[in-house]
Write a protein that holds these residues in place. Structure first.
Motif, PDB file in Angstrom:
ATOM      1  N   LEU A  47      -9.422   3.864  -6.874  1.00 52.81           N
ATOM      2  CA  LEU A  47      -8.066   3.348  -5.925  1.00 52.81           C
ATOM      3  C   LEU A  47      -7.205   2.972  -5.759  1.00 52.81           C
ATOM      4  O   LEU A  47      -7.163   2.397  -6.731  1.00 52.81           O
ATOM      5  CB  LEU A  47      -9.662   2.976  -4.992  1.00 52.81           C
ATOM      6  N   ALA A  50      -5.307  -0.596  -4.090  1.00 50.02           N
ATOM      7  CA  ALA A  50      -6.883  -1.335  -3.265  1.00 50.02           C
ATOM      8  C   ALA A  50      -6.268  -2.946  -3.675  1.00 50.02           C
ATOM      9  O   ALA A  50      -5.610  -3.660  -4.337  1.00 50.02           O
ATOM     10  CB  ALA A  50      -7.771  -0.576  -4.064  1.00 50.02           C
ATOM     11  N   THR A  62      -3.532  -6.244  -6.366  1.00 53.91           N
ATOM     12  CA  THR A  62      -3.768  -5.388  -6.262  1.00 53.91           C
ATOM     13  C   THR A  62      -3.553  -5.025  -7.469  1.00 53.91           C
ATOM     14  O   THR A  62      -2.934  -4.746  -8.850  1.00 53.91           O
ATOM     15  CB  THR A  62      -2.479  -4.289  -5.382  1.00 53.91           C
ATOM     16  N   THR A  63      -5.097  -3.425  -7.047  1.00 52.96           N
ATOM     17  CA  THR A  63      -5.253  -2.660  -8.383  1.00 52.96           C
ATOM     18  C   THR A  63      -3.430  -1.853  -8.796  1.00 52.96           C
ATOM     19  O   THR A  63      -2.956  -1.026  -7.664  1.00 52.96           O
ATOM     20  CB  THR A  63      -5.955  -1.398  -7.994  1.00 52.96           C
ATOM     21  N   SER A  84     -11.262  -4.401  -1.160  1.00 50.04           N
ATOM     22  CA  SER A  84     -11.009  -3.797   0.464  1.00 50.04           C
ATOM     23  C   SER A  84      -9.829  -2.163   0.076  1.00 50.04           C
ATOM     24  O   SER A  84      -9.049  -2.770  -0.666  1.00 50.04           O
ATOM     25  CB  SER A  84     -10.499  -4.245   1.484  1.00 50.04           C
ATOM     26  N   TYR A  85      -9.846  -1.122   0.525  1.00 47.55           N
ATOM     27  CA  TYR A  85      -8.680  -0.137   0.981  1.00 47.55           C
ATOM     28  C   TYR A  85      -9.442   0.509   1.713  1.00 47.55           C
ATOM     29  O   TYR A  85      -9.986   0.685   2.511  1.00 47.55           O
ATOM     30  CB  TYR A  85      -9.542   0.850  -0.852  1.00 47.55           C
ATOM     31  N   TYR A  88     -12.282   2.382   3.698  1.00 52.13           N
ATOM     32  CA  TYR A  88     -13.659   2.189   2.649  1.00 52.13           C
ATOM     33  C   TYR A  88     -13.532   0.931   3.622  1.00 52.13           C
ATOM     34  O   TYR A  88     -13.276   0.197   4.246  1.00 52.13           O
ATOM     35  CB  TYR A  88     -12.898   1.691   1.529  1.00 52.13           C
ATOM     36  N   ARG A  90     -15.256  -3.264   2.953  1.00 54.70           N
ATOM     37  CA  ARG A  90     -15.243  -3.908   1.904  1.00 54.70           C
ATOM     38  C   ARG A  90     -16.042  -4.127   1.228  1.00 54.70           C
ATOM     39  O   ARG A  90     -17.619  -3.972   1.329  1.00 54.70           O
ATOM     40  CB  ARG A  90     -15.086  -5.561   2.673  1.00 54.70           C
ATOM     41  N   GLU A 123      -5.969  -5.285   3.130  1.00 52.13           N
ATOM     42  CA  GLU A 123      -4.742  -4.861   2.412  1.00 52.13           C
ATOM     43  C   GLU A 123      -4.015  -5.149   2.415  1.00 52.13           C
ATOM     44  O   GLU A 123      -3.726  -5.895   2.840  1.00 52.13           O
ATOM     45  CB  GLU A 123      -4.450  -2.848   2.263  1.00 52.13           C
ATOM     46  N   HIS A 213      -3.123  10.399  -4.649  1.00 48.52           N
ATOM     47  CA  HIS A 213      -2.340   9.153  -4.201  1.00 48.52           C
ATOM     48  C   HIS A 213      -1.158   9.930  -4.168  1.00 48.52           C
ATOM     49  O   HIS A 213      -0.247  10.451  -4.627  1.00 48.52           O
ATOM     50  CB  HIS A 213      -2.299   8.323  -4.900  1.00 48.52           C
TER      51      HIS A 213
END
Length: 789
Positions: A47, A50, A62-63, A84-85, A88, A90, A123, A213
């Motif tokens: 993700l 995220a 963030t990722t 969280s994303y 989706y 948490r 987010e 993405h």
């Protein structure tokens, strides 16, 4: 010390000081690090972007592009780390931080397959992010946008965003903030895409079913991106389901597609393959009169990706794309009169396509340092093959026989190696640095002409110019929090380009700043210098395959630009809405155009450098964007007020003139709504000021037949304003094996006659001479059936 060496020395000195400062600050802090991946629980897809944050301290991160995160917090603190994303649920990790921790999140979608409703989650909010002029479009929203002939199109959806224009009716080109189509860096899994269109520009090469993405950067470019002036479109493919075998596809009016994914070895290796093909040639065949001629066209593309988890810290990806467009015609004539006969045959073929391969290896070097190395191959080529045969007979004997063949080839080919590091020493710093080397090979044209008349053969081969060049770059950037209110992304990029004994360098500082006025409102500003060492010679601007890619040379300088942007960003109503307002000013130099009287045909056998002229450009304007990402009703409203101008010493008498796609006003309204009983509704409405066109102001007759047109200036008139409404309805049916979605859409629902081009019609049958427009698309209904299993 030369100017180039001095630039490099200062850049490296500043980069080392920045790294030393960050490492020193991290060393004195008593911290432990929590790191790992955030993935989809059902598929193990990474993700991207995220949010991972500590609910107790408020620190977060963030990722990255591979789902990796790293967050260093004070030793001994209690931690409630949330991941969280959007779309989706948490997930929370609670612990007392006494040592470094590795933890991988597996988030579950909080929506069923039978809905495109997106639920809210914590987010990174638009006002918290340092970046500006950057927009991500959720894949499910992209698929729900009403589409021309039912074909979901990534680029057509991006054209609905502020600051982005389509160019012409139905085209899949991108014109971002006054820039041209060559000024967009389009990346598919890190490999550049040089021609992103099918069907002469009306569809893009990207199959949405294979994508994970999509991110568009219009300004405030991070230092990790380089090589283009106007935008970066960064697209990542799916990685393949690690747990179960699944598939999806669709059957439409002009094309069908199928995507399959699943584990090769569960939780260790996976694959995804996706294929698409039109059947316009098959559908048209029964309606063609072979005696009058045959015309055929099709396009196809194929995506594949393999993903292998070597260890818990190492991962290998191999992805590829191949696409092809083929257009051909055949006309035959066989006439007989008394004892004479004449036979002729003409065939023409046009083909173009991209081939790309990307091999990536990433490794967690330690819990704060992430490495990714990417090797890519990219090739774009088009070819033309025209053949003619003639034969005359008299009383059964051949009196004349001839044949000719014209073959034209052109391509650009890249080999690239890039290494990127993500270093997160503390929550206040996110450092990225790396380097890249690209070996370009340009072949703007090679032509072979063969003539055979009554046994005498003429074979003329002209190779055209074939040029090799090397592009090298290093970069560093730091997303640094200076205080609770002030956050900046500061970086720089050093580029070099080597071609035919000439060396070009550029030092490109990049700065973006965000200042929090309060918890929901932020002011932002950015400055970026960019360089581009390749050019696109184009006749049309809509991405036709006769466009030629050429390098900067001793005679033709690189393109360079400077862009300033400023604005404000805010969330409203508990984060349900995001609103942003931005203004920008961009200057460009080194832009090339064909000289008057020159075009694609004159560059085939002559040096293209003598056929072009160099100039400069300006673009400035303001953009408004209101977006709702959550709830049963979602969508956005975008508005752009802009100016774009060009100036060339050898064109338009040296005077400044509007760019062809200068558009004063551009409005888009996009709406998605989930109806009861698994029905979904979507609509788009767009409005734009008419394109600038060059029209003759008077026409004179010289002699018996010759006419001469008189022009006052380039792009001196405007077409009619463009506006269009598209509607879409879909019904989702759940089956025991998956789901089926039936989609009905209307393109140009009120059948607006939007101008595609204009032409001059002389006086005839009592009508006065006038300019008339040609409209391309009336109302077009379409139906498609898609499925998932």
């Amino acid at each position: 010390m030369s100017r180039y060496k001095k630039q490099a020395y200062l850049f490296l000195q500043a980069a080392l000081c920045l790294l030393l400062l960050c490492c020193t600050s991290a060393a004195f802090a008593q911290r432990h690090t929590i790191s790992g991946y955030v993935r989809d629980a059902q598929t193990s897809e990474n993700l991207i972007g995220a949010a991972v944050y500590d609910a107790l301290s408020g620190q977060g991160t963030t990722t990255n592009s591979y789902g990796f995160y790293s967050l260093s917090l004070n030793a001994g603190d209690s931690v409630a780390l949330m991941a969280s994303y959007i779309g989706y649920g948490r997930q929370r990790l609670s612990l007392k931080l006494t040592k470094d921790v590795t933890y991988n999140y597996a988030l579950s979608p909080n929506t069923s397959l039978a809905t495109v409703e997106v639920m809210a989650s914590k987010e990174e909010k638009i006002e918290e992010s340092t970046r500006m002029s950057t927009i991500s479009v959720p894949i499910e929203q992209l698929k729900a946008v009403p589409a021309l002939m039912g074909e979901v199109d990534v680029i057509k959806t991006l054209q609905l965003l502020p600051g982005v224009q389509s160019g012409t009716e139905g085209a899949s080109g991108l014109y971002v903030r006054g820039g041209g189509p060559d000024q967009n860096l389009i990346l598919l899994d890190g490999a550049p895409v040089y021609n992103a269109t099918h069907l002469f520009g009306f569809f893009s090469v990207f199959n949405a079913d294979a994508l994970n993405h999509i991110e568009l950067v219009k300004g405030g470019f991070p230092a990790r991106y380089g090589g283009r002036l106007s935008s970066v479109l960064d697209i990542s493919m799916k990685e393949g389901n690690m747990h179960e075998f699944h598939g999806e596809g669709s059957i439409g009016i002009i094309a069908s597609k199928l995507t399959l994914e699943g584990p090769i070895k569960k939780d260790t290796a996976s694959f995804i393959i996706s294929a698409r093909r039109t059947y316009l040639d098959v559908l048209a065949r029964p309606f063609m009169n072979k005696e009058e001629g045959v015309v055929g066209y099709f396009f196809q593309d194929f995506n594949a990706k393999f993903n292998y988890r070597i260890t818990s810290k190492d991962r290998l990806y191999l992805s590829g794309y191949t696409g092809l467009d083929k257009f051909h015609t055949r006309f035959e004539n066989n006439d007989t009169y008394n004892n004479s006969s004449y036979y002729s045959k003409e065939t023409a073929g046009l083909g173009w396509g991209n081939n790309m391969l990307s091999l990536r290896w990433n490794r967690i070097l330690n819990n704060r340092l992430f490495l990714n190395t990417t090797a890519t191959y990219s090739r774009y080529q088009f070819d033309i093959d025209v053949q003619n045969q003639d034969r005359s007979e008299e009383n059964g004997e051949v009196t004349r026989e001839s044949s000719s063949r014209l073959i034209y080839l052109s391509n650009i080919r890249d080999y690239s190696i890039k290494t990127d590091f993500d270093y997160l020493p503390s929550p206040s710093h996110y450092i990225r640095f790396g380097s890249q080397a690209i070996q370009h090979q340009f072949r703007p044209g090679a032509i072979q002409l063969t003539d055979e008349i009554e046994g005498d053969e003429i074979n003329d081969l002209k190779q055209g110019s074939k040029t090799a060049a090397v592009e090298a770059s290093v970069y560093i950037e730091d997303d640094v929090r200076l205080s609770d209110k002030l956050k900046m992304n500061v970086g720089g990029r050093l580029n070099s380009f080597f071609v035919d004994g000439e060396t070009y360098t550029s030092l490109e500082p990049r700065v973006t700043a965000r200042y929090l006025v309060n918890d929901r409102l932020a002011l932002k500003a950015s400055y970026a210098k960019t360089s581009q060492f390749i050019h696109l010679l184009t006749n049309s601007g809509i991405g036709l395959p006769t466009d030629l890619w050429v390098p900067a040379t001793k005679l033709v300088q690189p393109q360079r630009a400077t862009q300033y942007a400023f604005g404000a960003a805010q969330t409203l109503l508990d984060g349900q809405y995001e609103v942003s307002v931005e203004g920008y000013y961009k200057t460009m130099k080194g832009i090339i155009e064909y000289k008057e009287g020159s075009d694609f045909t004159t560059t085939i056998s002559n040096n293209w450098e003598t056929k072009v002229t160099t100039g400069k450009g300006w673009a400035y304007g303001a953009e408004f964007f209101l977006q709702k990402k959550v709830g049963r009703t979602s969508g956005w409203v975008g508005y752009t007020l802009s100016w774009a101008n060009r100036q060339f010493a050898e064109l338009n008498y040296g005077r400044k003139f509007p760019y062809r796609y200068d558009r004063r006003h551009d409005i888009s309204v996009v709406l998605f709504h989930q109806l009861p009983r698994n029905w979904n509704f979507s609509s788009t409405w767009v409005y734009g000021t008419g394109n600038a066109v060059t029209l003759t102001e008077s026409r004179y007759i010289v002699g018996a037949y010759e006419t001469v047109d008189s022009y006052s200036s380039r792009n001196n008139y405007r077409m009619r304003a463009y506006h269009r409404l598209d509607l879409g309805f879909s019904k989702i049916k759940t089956k025991s094996w998956g789901e089926v979605v039936n989609t009905f859409s209307l393109y140009n629902a009120y059948s607006r006659q939007n101008p595609f081009y204009m032409y001059f019609a002389g006086a005839k049958d009592g009508e006065k001479a006038s300019f008339r427009q040609v409209a391309l698309f009336p109302i077009i209904p379409s139906f498609s059936k898609s499925f998932k299993f």
